[in-house]
Each structure stands twice: as C-alpha cells, then as structure tokens.
Design a protein around this motif. Sequence first.
Motif, PDB file in Angstrom:
ATOM      1  N   UNK A   2       6.338  11.722 -10.194  1.00  0.00           N
ATOM      2  CA  UNK A   2       6.392  10.352 -10.675  1.00  0.00           C
ATOM      3  C   UNK A   2       5.271   9.551 -10.032  1.00  0.00           C
ATOM      4  N   UNK A   3       4.927   8.429 -10.629  1.00  0.00           N
ATOM      5  CA  UNK A   3       3.928   7.519 -10.086  1.00  0.00           C
ATOM      6  C   UNK A   3       4.187   6.135 -10.663  1.00  0.00           C
ATOM      7  N   UNK A   4       3.515   5.156 -10.091  1.00  0.00           N
ATOM      8  CA  UNK A   4       3.643   3.782 -10.556  1.00  0.00           C
ATOM      9  C   UNK A   4       2.245   3.166 -10.570  1.00  0.00           C
ATOM     10  N   UNK A   5       1.938   2.392 -11.585  1.00  0.00           N
ATOM     11  CA  UNK A   5       0.668   1.673 -11.651  1.00  0.00           C
ATOM     12  C   UNK A   5       0.982   0.195 -11.827  1.00  0.00           C
ATOM     13  N   UNK A   6       0.374  -0.632 -10.968  1.00  0.00           N
ATOM     14  CA  UNK A   6       0.627  -2.076 -10.986  1.00  0.00           C
ATOM     15  C   UNK A   6      -0.679  -2.821 -11.222  1.00  0.00           C
ATOM     16  N   UNK A   7      -0.631  -3.763 -12.136  1.00  0.00           N
ATOM     17  CA  UNK A   7      -1.778  -4.620 -12.394  1.00  0.00           C
ATOM     18  C   UNK A   7      -1.954  -5.570 -11.222  1.00  0.00           C
ATOM     19  N   UNK A   8      -3.194  -5.715 -10.746  1.00  0.00           N
ATOM     20  CA  UNK A   8      -3.485  -6.624  -9.637  1.00  0.00           C
ATOM     21  C   UNK A   8      -4.028  -7.938 -10.195  1.00  0.00           C
ATOM     22  N   UNK A   9      -5.183  -7.863 -10.849  1.00  0.00           N
ATOM     23  CA  UNK A   9      -5.800  -9.011 -11.518  1.00  0.00           C
ATOM     24  C   UNK A   9      -6.980  -8.510 -12.331  1.00  0.00           C
ATOM     25  N   UNK A  10      -7.398  -9.288 -13.293  1.00  0.00           N
ATOM     26  CA  UNK A  10      -8.533  -8.874 -14.118  1.00  0.00           C
ATOM     27  C   UNK A  10      -8.292  -7.492 -14.706  1.00  0.00           C
ATOM     28  N   UNK A  11      -9.204  -6.578 -14.402  1.00  0.00           N
ATOM     29  CA  UNK A  11      -9.080  -5.206 -14.876  1.00  0.00           C
ATOM     30  C   UNK A  11      -8.798  -4.233 -13.725  1.00  0.00           C
ATOM     31  N   UNK A  12      -8.246  -4.751 -12.633  1.00  0.00           N
ATOM     32  CA  UNK A  12      -7.965  -3.938 -11.453  1.00  0.00           C
ATOM     33  C   UNK A  12      -6.487  -3.602 -11.375  1.00  0.00           C
ATOM     34  N   UNK A  13      -6.210  -2.339 -11.087  1.00  0.00           N
ATOM     35  CA  UNK A  13      -4.853  -1.823 -10.987  1.00  0.00           C
ATOM     36  C   UNK A  13      -4.736  -0.989  -9.715  1.00  0.00           C
ATOM     37  N   UNK A  14      -3.533  -0.889  -9.185  1.00  0.00           N
ATOM     38  CA  UNK A  14      -3.271   0.001  -8.054  1.00  0.00           C
ATOM     39  C   UNK A  14      -2.220   1.009  -8.480  1.00  0.00           C
ATOM     40  N   UNK A  15      -2.567   2.268  -8.313  1.00  0.00           N
ATOM     41  CA  UNK A  15      -1.621   3.340  -8.577  1.00  0.00           C
ATOM     42  C   UNK A  15      -0.960   3.754  -7.278  1.00  0.00           C
ATOM     43  N   UNK A  16       0.326   4.022  -7.332  1.00  0.00           N
ATOM     44  CA  UNK A  16       1.079   4.501  -6.174  1.00  0.00           C
ATOM     45  C   UNK A  16       1.696   5.840  -6.534  1.00  0.00           C
ATOM     46  N   UNK A  17       1.297   6.871  -5.801  1.00  0.00           N
ATOM     47  CA  UNK A  17       1.831   8.204  -6.078  1.00  0.00           C
ATOM     48  C   UNK A  17       3.218   8.358  -5.478  1.00  0.00           C
TER      49      UNK A  17
END
Length: 137
Positions: A2-17
């Motif tokens: 499983x993983x999670x991807x979160x929008x930060x701002x603009x076109x930047x995202x952080x994925x969490x494994x």
Amino acid sequence: MQANVKWVEGDTFIGLSNSGHNVVFDAGSDSAAPSPMEMVLMSAGCCSSVDVVSILKKAKQSFSDVQVKLTAERAESAPRVFTKINLHFVVTGNDVSEKHLARAVQLSAEKYCSVALMLDKTVEITHSHEVVQEQVK
C-alpha cells in the motif's frame, strides 16, 4: 503493498510508502522534484541494478561501481507513455568478466526485474552494457 500520495501545493505531491518512506514528486514545470514518469524510469533502473549487483556478487566478480544510464522515448501525444527504454550498465572493476556481466543483465531482463518486466508488456525495452577496467591508484 500500500502507499499514500498527498497533494502539497501547485504540482507538488508527497508519496508515503507502506514502509514509512517519503518521496517528493513534481508534475509541473517547477521541477522541485522528479516527475512521476522520471520516477518510473529510475525505478526500472534501480530494480534491474539490484539484480545485476546481486548476480555479480554471487559470481565473485571484483567491482567497485555499477551504474545504469537510462534513456527513454515517450509518445508525442497524451497519454505520453514510454515507447522505448534502454538500460545501459557500466560496471567498473578489476577484471570483471564480460560474460558474467552479460548474463547478469540478461537474467535481470528476462527473469528478475519486476518493474522492467511489467513495463515490457507495452514498452520496447533494450539492454546494453560495458566493463570499465578500474584504474590502479
């Protein structure tokens, strides 16, 4: 897995494994981080490199550096999928056997690298390699 991807701002995202590691992605022109497609390309290179290093170690090859230089082509229009990928392995060492390196690359390509094997269903993937003799210091 499983993983999670979160929008930060603009076109930047952080994925969490699932294993707790964060990865930053940038899908825009800001280039604050690799794009998702760059991550896929680097993932194929890393996956295959893990195999090549493991196989060379088992073959008792004396190497100090393994790099894979990745080149890719993408479709001109959306979806801009990869159409071709080449993985070029450069192994530096002391009398590394060309035969052992070729076999390691072949085994990774045909049997072990799950990322490249998955992509190979729709992308033309090629492999090449070279041995660089280590310079005596």
